[in-house]
Design an enzyme around this catalytic site. Structure first.
Site, mmCIF file in Angstrom:
data_model
loop_
_atom_site.group_PDB
_atom_site.id
_atom_site.type_symbol
_atom_site.label_atom_id
_atom_site.label_comp_id
_atom_site.label_asym_id
_atom_site.label_seq_id
_atom_site.Cartn_x
_atom_site.Cartn_y
_atom_site.Cartn_z
ATOM 1 N N CYS A 16 70.914 -33.456 0.102
ATOM 2 C CA CYS A 16 72.480 -33.561 0.542
ATOM 3 C C CYS A 16 72.848 -34.580 1.116
ATOM 4 O O CYS A 16 73.644 -35.030 1.012
ATOM 5 C CB CYS A 16 72.913 -31.983 1.092
ATOM 6 S SG CYS A 16 71.707 -31.562 2.510
ATOM 7 N N HIS A 150 73.342 -27.949 5.695
ATOM 8 C CA HIS A 150 73.782 -28.846 4.771
ATOM 9 C C HIS A 150 74.666 -29.979 5.260
ATOM 10 O O HIS A 150 75.551 -29.971 6.035
ATOM 11 C CB HIS A 150 74.597 -27.869 3.678
ATOM 12 C CG HIS A 150 75.189 -28.472 2.739
ATOM 13 N ND1 HIS A 150 74.429 -29.105 1.488
ATOM 14 C CD2 HIS A 150 76.642 -28.807 2.130
ATOM 15 C CE1 HIS A 150 75.082 -29.694 0.583
ATOM 16 N NE2 HIS A 150 76.580 -29.397 0.929
#
Length: 202
Positions: A16, A150
């Site tokens: 990510c 994330h």
């Protein structure tokens, strides 16, 4: 004149940060030249082709390995540390904030950690040197069995702020700045971190 389409990389494994960086930079990843650069980075060869603003996995891996070389706690590593390294996972990515900062500094960008006590109202979204915003948010996947963090990038493109989260099917625009501030305050309330990305003044 037609506007360039918004560049948006989708999520793959735990890369990510790689996706968020490229979405932030809004530069399409190159193919042949970047493949050459990956080899150059891996073997520390001299590279004369002009650097691209986009990032590749090999470059982030090299940054993480360089950070490891200076790790004062390396003597305390366990066998698992060879896979789950302090700054990344050798198989799935999962890069940390130190890699993010070093990567953006290599592109002449400055990272400022936002003081969460001040809320989103203290962020000057009209700042001339503001490139975008990076978020590090807690996430749960697989029905809540797995939890982690994330990376998400936000950027103003043609006067409109977009959420370029790689988990999204496509970029999502904010109707106005107040909607974005509400979103950022919710990120803070949920335990997320906000990093302001600034262009270095020449």
């Amino acid at each position: 004149m037609d506007e360039k389409p918004i560049y948006h990389e989708k999520q793959r494994l735990q890369f990510c940060l790689l996706h968020a960086l490229n979405n932030l930079m809004q530069v399409t990843t190159c193919n042949f030249l970047c493949a050459i650069r990956d080899v150059v980075v891996k073997f520390n060869l001299f590279f004369v082709v002009k650097e691209k603003d986009s990032f590749r996995r090999a470059e982030l891996d090299a940054i993480a390995e360089k950070l490891l070389a200076d790790d004062p706690f390396r003597s305390q590593w366990t066998p698992l540390s060879l896979i789950f390294k302090p700054h990344h996972n050798v198989f799935t990515g999962n890069y940390d904030v130190n890699v993010l900062i070093a990567a953006l500094e290599s592109r002449r960008k400055r990272v400022v950690w936002h003081d969460r006590r001040n809320g989103a109202s203290s962020i000057n979204l009209a700042e001339e040197s503001l490139l975008g915003i990076m978020l590090n948010i807690p996430v749960r996947r697989f029905g809540g069995v797995w939890s982690g963090r994330h990376w998400v990038s936000l950027r103003n493109i043609n006067g409109v702020w977009y959420n370029l989260d790689s988990d999204l099917a496509s970029p999502v625009s904010f109707e106005h700045q107040e909607e974005m501030r509400e979103f950022l305050n919710n990120v803070i309330d949920q335990g997320g971190e906000i990093l302001i990305i600034l262009r270095e003044k020449l």
